[in-house]
Design a protein around this motif. Structure first.
Motif, PDB file in Angstrom:
ATOM      1  N   ASP A 187     -17.567  -1.992  -6.021  1.00  0.00           N
ATOM      2  CA  ASP A 187     -16.750  -2.932  -6.787  1.00  0.00           C
ATOM      3  C   ASP A 187     -16.083  -3.960  -5.860  1.00  0.00           C
ATOM      4  O   ASP A 187     -15.999  -5.147  -6.183  1.00  0.00           O
ATOM      5  N   VAL A 188     -15.595  -3.487  -4.712  1.00  0.00           N
ATOM      6  CA  VAL A 188     -14.942  -4.381  -3.755  1.00  0.00           C
ATOM      7  C   VAL A 188     -15.944  -5.400  -3.210  1.00  0.00           C
ATOM      8  O   VAL A 188     -15.650  -6.591  -3.091  1.00  0.00           O
ATOM      9  N   GLU A 189     -17.131  -4.926  -2.913  1.00  0.00           N
ATOM     10  CA  GLU A 189     -18.165  -5.822  -2.378  1.00  0.00           C
ATOM     11  C   GLU A 189     -18.538  -6.895  -3.399  1.00  0.00           C
ATOM     12  O   GLU A 189     -18.703  -8.067  -3.059  1.00  0.00           O
ATOM     13  N   ALA A 190     -18.639  -6.500  -4.668  1.00  0.00           N
ATOM     14  CA  ALA A 190     -18.978  -7.468  -5.711  1.00  0.00           C
ATOM     15  C   ALA A 190     -17.828  -8.447  -5.946  1.00  0.00           C
ATOM     16  O   ALA A 190     -18.037  -9.647  -6.143  1.00  0.00           O
ATOM     17  N   VAL A 196      -9.764  -8.671   0.343  1.00  0.00           N
ATOM     18  CA  VAL A 196      -9.887  -8.727  -1.110  1.00  0.00           C
ATOM     19  C   VAL A 196      -8.687  -8.035  -1.753  1.00  0.00           C
ATOM     20  O   VAL A 196      -8.410  -6.872  -1.451  1.00  0.00           O
ATOM     21  N   PRO A 197      -7.949  -8.712  -2.635  1.00  0.00           N
ATOM     22  CA  PRO A 197      -6.823  -8.060  -3.331  1.00  0.00           C
ATOM     23  C   PRO A 197      -7.353  -7.067  -4.360  1.00  0.00           C
ATOM     24  O   PRO A 197      -7.723  -7.446  -5.477  1.00  0.00           O
ATOM     25  N   TYR A 198      -7.389  -5.801  -4.019  1.00  0.00           N
ATOM     26  CA  TYR A 198      -8.045  -4.804  -4.869  1.00  0.00           C
ATOM     27  C   TYR A 198      -7.300  -4.589  -6.189  1.00  0.00           C
ATOM     28  O   TYR A 198      -7.862  -4.008  -7.124  1.00  0.00           O
ATOM     29  N   GLU A 199      -6.042  -5.058  -6.266  1.00  0.00           N
ATOM     30  CA  GLU A 199      -5.317  -4.912  -7.528  1.00  0.00           C
ATOM     31  C   GLU A 199      -5.990  -5.688  -8.658  1.00  0.00           C
ATOM     32  O   GLU A 199      -5.797  -5.407  -9.840  1.00  0.00           O
ATOM     33  N   LYS A 200      -6.816  -6.676  -8.296  1.00  0.00           N
ATOM     34  CA  LYS A 200      -7.480  -7.508  -9.294  1.00  0.00           C
ATOM     35  C   LYS A 200      -8.920  -7.048  -9.570  1.00  0.00           C
ATOM     36  O   LYS A 200      -9.620  -7.667 -10.368  1.00  0.00           O
ATOM     37  N   VAL A 201      -9.355  -5.991  -8.901  1.00  0.00           N
ATOM     38  CA  VAL A 201     -10.743  -5.536  -9.035  1.00  0.00           C
ATOM     39  C   VAL A 201     -10.872  -4.536 -10.171  1.00  0.00           C
ATOM     40  O   VAL A 201     -10.054  -3.628 -10.329  1.00  0.00           O
ATOM     41  N   LYS A 202     -11.908  -4.698 -10.954  1.00  0.00           N
ATOM     42  CA  LYS A 202     -12.184  -3.771 -12.049  1.00  0.00           C
ATOM     43  C   LYS A 202     -13.062  -2.636 -11.529  1.00  0.00           C
ATOM     44  O   LYS A 202     -14.144  -2.859 -10.990  1.00  0.00           O
ATOM     45  N   GLY A 203     -12.576  -1.425 -11.663  1.00  0.00           N
ATOM     46  CA  GLY A 203     -13.310  -0.270 -11.144  1.00  0.00           C
ATOM     47  C   GLY A 203     -14.435   0.175 -12.060  1.00  0.00           C
ATOM     48  O   GLY A 203     -14.311   0.145 -13.278  1.00  0.00           O
ATOM     49  N   ALA A 252     -13.041   2.360  -0.317  1.00  0.00           N
ATOM     50  CA  ALA A 252     -12.933   1.051  -0.963  1.00  0.00           C
ATOM     51  C   ALA A 252     -11.651   0.339  -0.540  1.00  0.00           C
ATOM     52  O   ALA A 252     -11.637  -0.885  -0.349  1.00  0.00           O
ATOM     53  N   LYS A 253     -10.563   1.097  -0.362  1.00  0.00           N
ATOM     54  CA  LYS A 253      -9.300   0.484   0.042  1.00  0.00           C
ATOM     55  C   LYS A 253      -9.391  -0.098   1.438  1.00  0.00           C
ATOM     56  O   LYS A 253      -8.936  -1.218   1.695  1.00  0.00           O
ATOM     57  N   VAL A 254      -9.990   0.681   2.355  1.00  0.00           N
ATOM     58  CA  VAL A 254     -10.171   0.188   3.725  1.00  0.00           C
ATOM     59  C   VAL A 254     -11.050  -1.061   3.731  1.00  0.00           C
ATOM     60  O   VAL A 254     -10.764  -2.045   4.425  1.00  0.00           O
ATOM     61  N   MET A 255     -12.116  -1.031   2.939  1.00  0.00           N
ATOM     62  CA  MET A 255     -13.027  -2.183   2.865  1.00  0.00           C
ATOM     63  C   MET A 255     -12.310  -3.412   2.313  1.00  0.00           C
ATOM     64  O   MET A 255     -12.482  -4.523   2.823  1.00  0.00           O
ATOM     65  N   ALA A 256     -11.494  -3.207   1.275  1.00  0.00           N
ATOM     66  CA  ALA A 256     -10.778  -4.328   0.661  1.00  0.00           C
ATOM     67  C   ALA A 256      -9.811  -4.961   1.650  1.00  0.00           C
ATOM     68  O   ALA A 256      -9.708  -6.194   1.750  1.00  0.00           O
ATOM     69  N   GLU A 257      -9.073  -4.124   2.395  1.00  0.00           N
ATOM     70  CA  GLU A 257      -8.120  -4.646   3.368  1.00  0.00           C
ATOM     71  C   GLU A 257      -8.833  -5.367   4.505  1.00  0.00           C
ATOM     72  O   GLU A 257      -8.365  -6.391   5.000  1.00  0.00           O
ATOM     73  N   LYS A 258      -9.971  -4.853   4.891  1.00  0.00           N
ATOM     74  CA  LYS A 258     -10.735  -5.468   5.970  1.00  0.00           C
ATOM     75  C   LYS A 258     -11.336  -6.808   5.545  1.00  0.00           C
ATOM     76  O   LYS A 258     -11.368  -7.765   6.310  1.00  0.00           O
ATOM     77  N   MET A 259     -11.795  -6.865   4.302  1.00  0.00           N
ATOM     78  CA  MET A 259     -12.430  -8.079   3.788  1.00  0.00           C
ATOM     79  C   MET A 259     -11.430  -9.076   3.226  1.00  0.00           C
ATOM     80  O   MET A 259     -11.773 -10.221   2.932  1.00  0.00           O
TER      81      MET A 259
END
Length: 442
Positions: A161-164, A143-150, A134-141
């Motif tokens: 979650d990152v995709e959504a 997306v600031p994953y700190e704001k994503v609800k797991g 998910a971290k790799v996907m977030a960095e690639k896309m």
């Protein structure tokens, strides 16, 4: 027979206009001379009148749309006539003349799936649980994953979650991601990066105590034009400013004299201090024609006449209209022309051709009324110089025989392009303006 309503062209340099307001709607009966809509260029506002009687059959552009000049924006004619042949660029029938399709009945509508919240209102405290994938996907896309609800075990962020979240959170550029994490910044609602991504410049500091205490507003067309012009001026010229003060006693006496003549009905024009300064500048330009020029790269355009530009502050922004052949005018004629172009700028009906930087050979910017004692005006390229006129303040001066007294002095700030003028001749020109002001006669 139906006829098109065309977006007029206001000046040879105008390519697009923005529709301000429609005063008539589809289906309205229109008479010749009725105002159909207002529109604006980068420099002025206008209104378009109907050329014939008829019914407004179609409107192809809405308020706020930027429309190319000489293109159809609406159609006038008789009720029932076809408007398809007038549609710009052969668009399909999607204009205002087409009745909107009815929405499907509530019973036929498919109930929307209830979506789970995937974005947190606040950043979580402590370590963020996220899977490596998910971290790799977030960095690639982006997306600031700190704001994503797991949604994984113990609130862990997973790839789903990152995709959504990518559908609702602004994506960041790689540099913006690093800066956002290092400085705890968040993307603004308006982004400027490629593909809608938020660049580093779009990041803002968010204080949860005070909330969003600001508003992001789009620049107006004229503000964009001013910004571009000022930036290009400083980028493409070698500008520097010389300052000097002129004894204002003579020019103030002339102003007082003209004011009395106006009250007595001997003159019809209210001659101002600025009018008298402009007259002095015109006379100085005749003695120093190298300042009455345009610098155009490997050559210069020397003007035989003085086309005087005047910086005018309006509600829409700064405008610099030109008074053509100003050296042919009397002081009353010059005052009248300066007052007219300034008034037209404030009303929004100035001729766009007079606002082109090439229209003037030299510009005067007067900030004396604002109490400014010294400033650095920016040249209106391709002109080679601009004079800043400052406020009048009392300063000590040698009155002769060892006697000193306070004298009203007017500040003068000459900005010139060192590519076109040497410092010595620019200083001599500024001194000539000072001399003309101190010894002005009508």
């Amino acid at each position: 027979m139906a006829i098109p309503v065309i977006m007029p062209r206001q000046g040879q340099s105008v390519e697009t206009c923005i529709i301000g307001e429609w005063y008539k709607q589809v289906g309205d009966q229109v008479k010749t001379g009725d105002i159909l809509f207002s529109y604006e260029t980068d420099k002025a506002s206008f209104e378009e009148e109907a050329k014939e009687d008829g019914e407004l059959l179609a409107i192809f552009y809405e308020e706020g749309d930027e429309v190319p000049v000489l293109i159809n924006v609406a159609v006038l004619g008789k009720s029932g006539e076809s408007v398809e042949e007038f549609r710009p660029d052969g668009d399909s029938a999607e204009g205002s003349s087409v009745e909107p399709k009815e929405a499907p009945a509530a019973s036929d509508a498919t109930p929307a799936k209830e979506e789970k919240a995937v974005v947190l209102d606040e950043k979580p405290e402590g370590k963020i649980r996220i899977s490596p994938r998910a971290k790799v996907m977030a960095e690639k896309m982006g997306v600031p994953y700190e704001k994503v609800k797991g949604s994984g075990p113990h609130g862990r962020i997973i790839a789903q979650d990152v995709e959504a979240a990518s559908q609702s959170i602004p994506k960041l550029t790689p540099l913006a991601q690093e800066k956002a994490q290092a400085e705890s910044l968040e993307p603004a609602k308006e982004t400027t990066g490629l593909g809608g991504r938020a660049s580093a410049a779009d990041l803002i500091s968010y204080n949860p105590v005070y909330g969003d205490d600001f508003e992001v507003k789009k620049l107006t067309n004229i503000r964009k034009l001013i910004a571009k012009s000022m930036h290009q001026s400083l980028q493409n010229s070698a500008q520097l400013t010389h300052h000097m003060s002129a004894d204002a006693r003579q020019i103030m006496a002339l102003r007082k004299s003209f004011k009395k003549k106006l009250e007595a009905g001997e003159v019809s024009q209210n001659i101002t201090i600025n009018d008298l300064v402009c007259l002095a500048v015109i006379r100085a330009l005749k003695k120093y024609p190298q300042a009455n020029t345009h610098f155009i790269g490997d050559s210069m355009r020397w003007f035989k006449k003085v086309h005087l530009g005047l910086a005018v502050d309006t509600e829409r922004g700064l405008m610099v209209p030109a008074v053509k052949n100003a050296d042919d005018l009397s002081i009353e004629g010059l005052s009248s022309q300066l007052s007219t172009v300034a008034g037209n700028c404030r009303k929004g009906n100035i001729d766009p051709e007079l606002l082109k930087p090439e229209a003037a050979s030299f510009t005067v910017s007067n900030l004396g009324n604002y109490g400014v004692e010294m400033f650095t005006p920016v040249i209106n390229l391709p002109q080679t110089a601009i004079l800043g006129v400052c406020t009048i303040v009392p300063r000590p001066k040698d009155l002769g025989d060892g006697v000193y007294g306070f004298v009203p002095m007017m500040g003068l700030s000459l900005t010139y392009d060192h590519q076109a003028l040497d410092g010595g001749e620019a200083t001599l020109f500024l001194r000539e303006i000072k001399t003309q002001i101190e010894n002005l006669t009508i």
